[in-house]
Scaffold this motif. Structure first.
Motif, PDB file in Angstrom:
ATOM      1  N   TYR A  96       8.782  -5.640  -3.160  1.00 41.23           N
ATOM      2  CA  TYR A  96       8.091  -6.905  -2.909  1.00 41.23           C
ATOM      3  C   TYR A  96       8.223  -7.755  -4.169  1.00 41.23           C
ATOM      4  O   TYR A  96       7.876  -7.297  -5.260  1.00 41.23           O
ATOM      5  CB  TYR A  96       6.629  -6.619  -2.588  1.00 41.23           C
ATOM      6  CG  TYR A  96       5.745  -7.832  -2.400  1.00 41.23           C
ATOM      7  CD1 TYR A  96       5.476  -8.311  -1.125  1.00 41.23           C
ATOM      8  CD2 TYR A  96       5.176  -8.483  -3.492  1.00 41.23           C
ATOM      9  CE1 TYR A  96       4.640  -9.418  -0.942  1.00 41.23           C
ATOM     10  CE2 TYR A  96       4.350  -9.586  -3.325  1.00 41.23           C
ATOM     11  CZ  TYR A  96       4.091 -10.054  -2.046  1.00 41.23           C
ATOM     12  OH  TYR A  96       3.275 -11.144  -1.866  1.00 41.23           O
ATOM     13  N   SER A 146       6.364  -1.325  -1.418  1.00 42.43           N
ATOM     14  CA  SER A 146       5.608  -1.373  -0.169  1.00 42.43           C
ATOM     15  C   SER A 146       4.646  -0.196  -0.077  1.00 42.43           C
ATOM     16  O   SER A 146       5.010   0.962  -0.346  1.00 42.43           O
ATOM     17  CB  SER A 146       6.562  -1.359   1.030  1.00 42.43           C
ATOM     18  OG  SER A 146       7.437  -0.244   0.991  1.00 42.43           O
ATOM     19  N   PRO A 169       5.741  -6.738   6.807  1.00 46.58           N
ATOM     20  CA  PRO A 169       5.314  -7.490   7.989  1.00 46.58           C
ATOM     21  C   PRO A 169       5.721  -6.776   9.272  1.00 46.58           C
ATOM     22  O   PRO A 169       6.616  -5.917   9.276  1.00 46.58           O
ATOM     23  CB  PRO A 169       6.067  -8.816   7.842  1.00 46.58           C
ATOM     24  CG  PRO A 169       7.273  -8.469   7.028  1.00 46.58           C
ATOM     25  CD  PRO A 169       6.839  -7.393   6.081  1.00 46.58           C
ATOM     26  N   ARG A 225       0.768 -13.677   0.376  1.00 47.15           N
ATOM     27  CA  ARG A 225       1.636 -13.373   1.512  1.00 47.15           C
ATOM     28  C   ARG A 225       2.010 -11.898   1.547  1.00 47.15           C
ATOM     29  O   ARG A 225       2.480 -11.323   0.558  1.00 47.15           O
ATOM     30  CB  ARG A 225       2.907 -14.219   1.430  1.00 47.15           C
ATOM     31  CG  ARG A 225       3.846 -14.032   2.604  1.00 47.15           C
ATOM     32  CD  ARG A 225       5.036 -14.955   2.489  1.00 47.15           C
ATOM     33  NE  ARG A 225       5.988 -14.712   3.549  1.00 47.15           N
ATOM     34  CZ  ARG A 225       7.160 -15.340   3.655  1.00 47.15           C
ATOM     35  NH1 ARG A 225       7.500 -16.242   2.759  1.00 47.15           N
ATOM     36  NH2 ARG A 225       7.985 -15.055   4.655  1.00 47.15           N
ATOM     37  N   ASP A 226       1.791 -11.250   2.686  1.00 44.77           N
ATOM     38  CA  ASP A 226       2.094  -9.826   2.905  1.00 44.77           C
ATOM     39  C   ASP A 226       1.387  -8.922   1.891  1.00 44.77           C
ATOM     40  O   ASP A 226       1.860  -7.830   1.590  1.00 44.77           O
ATOM     41  CB  ASP A 226       3.606  -9.561   2.857  1.00 44.77           C
ATOM     42  CG  ASP A 226       4.357 -10.241   3.981  1.00 44.77           C
ATOM     43  OD1 ASP A 226       3.718 -10.613   4.982  1.00 44.77           O
ATOM     44  OD2 ASP A 226       5.582 -10.421   3.863  1.00 44.77           O
TER      45      ASP A 226
END
Length: 500
Positions: free
Chosen positions: A370, A376, A423, A476-477
C-alpha cells in the motif's frame, strides 16, 4: 530475555534509509520517542558493508543525497567511502546517532491486537532483548547481509586461486600482477573491472550477455556551474530537480520508444568502442533499456582500461571452472589467479524478520504493498523500498514523509492502529520490482506484490509519487482503530521507557 522498554516507533536499520526516516520522524513528530536498531556495529548499511575496490554510487549524489542536507562535494558519481562519511555526518549533525542501538539484530516481531503494539525480539550478542513499540518501520532493504548470490557453476569448488564474492571482499586481498576474472555484467562488475585493472596484470569481465551501459562524467560541470551562480539553497534545489527530470525523461523514453533509447545508448558506447562487431557482441543487449538497470560507467573508466589492454570484456558461457581458470563453451580458456563472482544479491523480505500478527505468521510474498510501503492486513508496519530507475533515497524520503502523514492522521482521528485493507473486487498482482534482472526474478515470490491501481501500485515515477503519496488521501483503503481501553489506562499510569 531482558525487557528493555517501549518506544513509539522502532526503526530497523541505520543505513541511508534509516537515518533519513529518523530525521523526518524527529522533525515532524518531535514528541514521539524512537530508537534505531542496527544489527552491525556501524552506521551506513550498504555503504559500510561493501568494501570491494572502486565501490561507488550508480546514481548521482544530488538525488541520492538527502533533500534536507544536500550533497555539496564536487563528485556527482561518488565513491563509497565519501557516501559512508556523508551518512555518518548527517546522523551526527541531527543527533540521530545518539538514538542508534548497535549490535541489535531483530529476529521476531509479533503484533498483538489486544495490546495494539508490536513485541520485538532482538539478538544482542549473547543476550535476547525484548522491546515493544507502537509502530515498526523496517529500513533494512531487500537483500541479505549474510552473503550474496552465487549460482551453481560447474567446478567452482575446484578453483585453486582466490575465490571472492564482492559482498565478502577480503581486506588483505592483493591482485597486483595477477590475472583476474570477474563473472558478471552488472553494476558491481562494471565498477570492479577498471579498479582492479589499475594493479592487476589483466582483468576479464566474463558475461553471459551484455548490459546496457551509459557513460557519465564523474563530475557534473553543468551542476557545478548552477551551484556557483545561484544562492546555496536555490542552487542545490535546481540541480536536484534538473537531475530528477532528466532521469525521469530518459526512463520514459526507454519505456515508450525503446528503439530510440537503444540507438542513443549504442551511440554513446560507440564513441569508446567503435568496432561494430565488438559493439554488437559485447555491448548490445537483447533486452530493452530499463528492462534491467542501466550500468553507469563514470568517466568511461571501463573503456579506458580495455583500450589500454588492462581489461577485456568476454561474452560467452561457462562450461566449467578448473583449478587454473575458466573453460568456456566456445572452447576458449581464461586463465585466472583470482575469480570474482559478481553474480548478484540474495533477496530477503523485511530483513528476514519472523513477522506475526496475532500469532499468525506473515508471509511477505503473499501481501500487497500500500503506497509502496505498507503491507495489506498488517497493522502499524512500514517497509522502505527505493526506486529501481532512480536514486534509492528519492523513494525512501517519500516513504518517510508519508509515514509521518499517517502518524499525524492517526493522532487526528484518535487512532492507535492503521491497517491497509484490499478493496473488494478482483485486482491483478504483479512483482514489486518491475525488472528482468536475475535478482528481481529471484525476488518474485519473496517480496510483497503490487496491485494495478492506486494506492496499491509502486510507481517508478518520483514526480507522480510526490503528488499521490504526498497529497493523496490517507484514509483510502485504510482501517483505523482506537487504542484498547486497557492501553489507555496503562499510558495514563506510566510514561514510555526510553530505549537502552
Amino acid at each position: 530475555m531482558v525487557d528493555v522498554g517501549h518506544e513509539d516507533v522502532l526503526i530497523v536499520g541505520a543505513g541511508l534509509s534509516g537515518v533519513g526516516a529518523a530525521y523526518r520522524l524527529q522533525t515532524e513528530h518531535p514528541t514521539r520517542s524512537y530508537a534505531i536498531l542496527e544489527a552491525r556495529d556501524a552506521i551506513g548499511g550498504t555503504w559500510d558493508l561493501f568494501r570491494y575496490p572502486g565501490i561507488r554510487s550508480d546514481s548521482d549524489m544530488f538525488t541520492l543525497g538527502y533533500p534536507f542536507r544536500p550533497w555539496t562535494a564536487a563528485k556527482s558519481i561518488a565513491d563509497g567511502g565519501s557516501i559512508l562519511q556523508y551518512v555518518r555526518d548527517t546522523a551526527a549533525e541531527f543527533g540521530i546517532d545518539r538514538r542508534i542501538r548497535f549490535g541489535r539484530r531483530v529476529t521476531r516481531a509479533s503484533w498483538s491486537s489486544e495490546d495494539a503494539r508490536w513485541s520485538v525480539e532482538v539478538a544482542a550478542g549473547d543476550t535476547t532483548e525484548h522491546r515493544t513499540c507502537d509502530f515498526l518501520y523496517l529500513c533494512s532493504g531487500y537483500y541479505s547481509y549474510e552473503g550474496g548470490h552465487t549460482p551453481d557453476i560447474p567446478g567452482l569448488g575446484d578453483f585453486g586461486g582466490d575465490l571472492v564474492h564482492p559482498q565478502k571482499w577480503p581486506a588483505n586481498l592483493d591482485v597486483t600482477g595477477r590475472r583476474v576474472v570477474v563473472i558478471g555484467s552488472g553494476a558491481t562488475a562494471v565498477t570492479l573491472v577498471p579498479s582492479l585493472a589499475e594493479t592487476a596484470e589483466h582483468v576479464t569481465m566474463l558475461q553471459r550477455s551484455p548490459t546496457w551501459m551509459t557513460v557519465l562524467p564523474g563530475t557534473d560541470a553543468a551542476s557545478d556551474a548552477i551551484r556557483r551562480r545561484l544562492p546555496e539553497g536555490v542552487g542545490n534545489t535546481v540541480v536536484r530537480w534538473k537531475n530528477i527530470l532528466l532521469t525521469q525523461a530518459f526512463y520514459q523514453l526507454c519505456r515508450r520508444a525503446p528503439g530510440k533509447a537503444k540507438a542513443l545508448l549504442r551511440a554513446g558506447v560507440a564513441r569508446f568502442q567503435p568496432d561494430p562487431e565488438v559493439l554488437d557482441r559485447d555491448y548490445t543487449p537483447r533486452y530493452d533499456p530499463w528492462d534491467q538497470r542501466l550500468c553507469v560507467v563514470p568517466d568511461a573508466d571501463l573503456f579506458k582500461a580495455v583500450k589500454k589492454d588492462k581489461a577485456a570484456v568476454v561474452t560467452d558461457r561457462i562450461a566449467r571452472v578448473t583449478r587454473t581458470g575458466v573453460e568456456l563453451e566456445s572452447g576458449r580458456t581464461l586463465d585466472a589467479d583470482v575469480l570474482v563472482t559478481a553474480t548478484g544479491l540474495e533477496v530477503v523480505a523485511c530483513g528476514g524478520i519472523d513477522l506475526r500478527v496475532d500469532g499468525e505468521r506473515v508471509v511477505p510474498g503473499e501481501k500487497v504493498t500500500y503506497r509502496g510501503c505498507l503491507l495489506s492486513d498488517v497493522p502499524n508496519l512500514a517497509i522502505c523500498i527505493g526506486y529501481v530507475n532512480a536514486s534509492w533515497t528519492l523513494r525512501a524520503d517519500i516513504t518517510a514523509r508519508y509515514i509521518c502523514r499517517l502518524l499525524a492522521r492517526m493522532d487526528a482521528r484518535g487512532a492507535a492502529v492503521a491497517v491497509p485493507r484490499l478493496p473488494n473486487g478482483p485486482m491483478e498482482r504483479h512483482p514489486l520490482l518491475d525488472l528482468s534482472s536475475g535478482y528481481a526474478r529471484r525476488a518474485v515470490d519473496v517480496l510483497p506484490k503490487q496491485g494495478t491501481r492506486s494506492p496499491w501500485v509502486l510507481r517508478q515515477n518520483y514526480i507522480a509519487d510526490r503528488v499521490t503519496t504526498g497529497l493523496g488521501s490517507v484514509d483510502r483503503d485504510m482501517e483505523f482503530r482506537r487504542r484498547p481501553a486497557r492501553r489507555v489506562a496503562d499510558r495514563t499510569a506510566t510514561m514510555p521507557v526510553a530505549g537502552a
